[in-house]
Write a protein that holds these residues in place. Structure first.
Motif, PDB file in Angstrom:
ATOM      1  N   VAL A  70       0.865  -1.174   0.000  1.00  0.00           N
ATOM      2  CA  VAL A  70       0.000   0.000   0.000  1.00  0.00           C
ATOM      3  C   VAL A  70       0.906   1.230   0.000  1.00  0.00           C
ATOM      4  O   VAL A  70       1.760   1.378   0.878  1.00  0.00           O
ATOM      5  N   VAL A  71       0.703   2.079  -1.006  1.00  0.00           N
ATOM      6  CA  VAL A  71       1.439   3.334  -1.088  1.00  0.00           C
ATOM      7  C   VAL A  71       0.456   4.459  -1.385  1.00  0.00           C
ATOM      8  O   VAL A  71      -0.644   4.225  -1.887  1.00  0.00           O
ATOM      9  N   GLU A  72       0.876   5.651  -1.070  1.00  0.00           N
ATOM     10  CA  GLU A  72       0.110   6.838  -1.440  1.00  0.00           C
ATOM     11  C   GLU A  72       0.949   7.601  -2.451  1.00  0.00           C
ATOM     12  O   GLU A  72       2.152   7.797  -2.247  1.00  0.00           O
ATOM     13  N   ILE A  73       0.317   7.998  -3.539  1.00  0.00           N
ATOM     14  CA  ILE A  73       1.017   8.753  -4.569  1.00  0.00           C
ATOM     15  C   ILE A  73       0.510  10.187  -4.530  1.00  0.00           C
ATOM     16  O   ILE A  73      -0.683  10.444  -4.732  1.00  0.00           O
ATOM     17  N   GLY A  74       1.420  11.127  -4.254  1.00  0.00           N
ATOM     18  CA  GLY A  74       1.060  12.534  -4.187  1.00  0.00           C
ATOM     19  C   GLY A  74       0.965  13.153  -5.568  1.00  0.00           C
ATOM     20  O   GLY A  74       1.321  12.546  -6.581  1.00  0.00           O
ATOM     21  N   ALA A  75       0.486  14.386  -5.600  1.00  0.00           N
ATOM     22  CA  ALA A  75       0.294  15.096  -6.864  1.00  0.00           C
ATOM     23  C   ALA A  75       1.595  15.236  -7.652  1.00  0.00           C
ATOM     24  O   ALA A  75       1.581  15.233  -8.865  1.00  0.00           O
ATOM     25  N   ALA A  76       2.709  15.341  -6.986  1.00  0.00           N
ATOM     26  CA  ALA A  76       3.998  15.483  -7.664  1.00  0.00           C
ATOM     27  C   ALA A  76       4.655  14.120  -7.871  1.00  0.00           C
ATOM     28  O   ALA A  76       5.859  14.030  -8.023  1.00  0.00           O
ATOM     29  N   ARG A  77       3.840  13.060  -7.871  1.00  0.00           N
ATOM     30  CA  ARG A  77       4.301  11.686  -8.070  1.00  0.00           C
ATOM     31  C   ARG A  77       5.249  11.218  -6.968  1.00  0.00           C
ATOM     32  O   ARG A  77       6.056  10.323  -7.165  1.00  0.00           O
ATOM     33  N   ARG A  78       5.113  11.799  -5.814  1.00  0.00           N
ATOM     34  CA  ARG A  78       5.926  11.369  -4.667  1.00  0.00           C
ATOM     35  C   ARG A  78       5.200  10.208  -4.008  1.00  0.00           C
ATOM     36  O   ARG A  78       4.069  10.352  -3.544  1.00  0.00           O
ATOM     37  N   THR A 138       4.655   7.460  -1.092  1.00  0.00           N
ATOM     38  CA  THR A 138       4.859   7.330   0.342  1.00  0.00           C
ATOM     39  C   THR A 138       4.430   5.943   0.791  1.00  0.00           C
ATOM     40  O   THR A 138       3.342   5.487   0.441  1.00  0.00           O
ATOM     41  N   PHE A 139       5.273   5.294   1.561  1.00  0.00           N
ATOM     42  CA  PHE A 139       4.987   3.970   2.096  1.00  0.00           C
ATOM     43  C   PHE A 139       3.860   4.064   3.116  1.00  0.00           C
ATOM     44  O   PHE A 139       3.875   4.919   4.003  1.00  0.00           O
ATOM     45  N   ILE A 140       2.879   3.164   2.986  1.00  0.00           N
ATOM     46  CA  ILE A 140       1.787   3.071   3.956  1.00  0.00           C
ATOM     47  C   ILE A 140       1.860   1.738   4.695  1.00  0.00           C
ATOM     48  O   ILE A 140       1.883   1.703   5.914  1.00  0.00           O
ATOM     49  N   ASP A 141       1.908   0.635   3.953  1.00  0.00           N
ATOM     50  CA  ASP A 141       1.886  -0.682   4.587  1.00  0.00           C
ATOM     51  C   ASP A 141       2.321  -1.736   3.577  1.00  0.00           C
ATOM     52  O   ASP A 141       2.234  -1.523   2.366  1.00  0.00           O
ATOM     53  N   ALA A 189       6.454  -2.328  -5.450  1.00  0.00           N
ATOM     54  CA  ALA A 189       6.790  -1.889  -6.808  1.00  0.00           C
ATOM     55  C   ALA A 189       5.540  -1.887  -7.685  1.00  0.00           C
ATOM     56  O   ALA A 189       5.324  -0.955  -8.475  1.00  0.00           O
ATOM     57  N   LEU A 190       4.708  -2.897  -7.548  1.00  0.00           N
ATOM     58  CA  LEU A 190       3.456  -2.973  -8.308  1.00  0.00           C
ATOM     59  C   LEU A 190       2.549  -1.806  -7.950  1.00  0.00           C
ATOM     60  O   LEU A 190       1.968  -1.161  -8.830  1.00  0.00           O
ATOM     61  N   ALA A 191       2.443  -1.498  -6.668  1.00  0.00           N
ATOM     62  CA  ALA A 191       1.606  -0.377  -6.230  1.00  0.00           C
ATOM     63  C   ALA A 191       2.152   0.957  -6.757  1.00  0.00           C
ATOM     64  O   ALA A 191       1.390   1.820  -7.216  1.00  0.00           O
TER      65      ALA A 191
END
Length: 173
Positions: A3-11, A13-16, A133-135
């Motif tokens: 699980v990752v979060e992708i920010g508007a600037a394609r950043r 972030t690791f979630i789980d 990587a898939l996320a």
């Protein structure tokens, strides 16, 4: 399952991340139930906007293909129950997205996942790095990298920059 979060600037972030393992000796229906319960738990905990699955289109090991297909079916079912869109990506696409090279080795993928997510070390086991990587791949491909840049989109990773350049070249050909 990553699980990752992708920010508007394609950043990214690791979630789980979670890896569900079952013994090969376990009955298939119980293996799928155990894995499905793990997927369901992660989905219900994090409520993702999308789910990405590995697309296997060519594989010499039939049991590997069957296993991935069976688990994918469970994940598709759980996503459909919740109205979550599912994206499919080949291993080559995923490797290209995170490393810039579709033939990258597992250790290269793990190293880039750690760098992209700003982790101290590559996620272990290798399946965890693959799931992340898939996320990441799915998050980055949700909006083509050749789309107009958003404010603050100046910190592309080398893989993102290579991907953007390749997309732009293919469109101009």
């Amino acid at each position: 399952m990553g699980v990752v979060e992708i920010g508007a600037a394609r950043r990214a972030t690791f979630i789980d991340v979670a890896v569900v393992r079952t013994p090969a000796s376990m009955e298939l229906s119980q293996r799928l139930l155990t894995i499905g319960s793990g997927i369901e738990e992660l989905i219900d905990q994090h409520k993702p906007d999308a789910i990405a699955l590995e697309r296997v289109f060519a594989q010499h090991n039939v049991s590997t293909v069957m296993g991935i297909a069976q688990i994918s079916g469970v994940a598709f079912f759980l996503a459909a129950q919740r109205g979550i869109p599912v994206g499919l990506h080949t291993p080559t696409e995923v490797k290209a997205a995170v490393t810039g090279y579709g033939g990258a080795e597992k250790d290269q993928v793990g190293a880039m996942v750690a760098k992209i997510l700003r982790l101290a070390s590559p996620p272990k086991p290798a399946d965890a790095a693959d799931a992340l990587a898939l996320a990441i791949c799915h998050g980055w491909r949700g909006t083509p990298l050749s789309a107009p840049r958003v404010a603050g989109d100046t910190n592309l990773t080398p893989a993102q920059a290579a991907w953007r350049a390749a997309e732009q070249r293919s469109r101009s050909s």
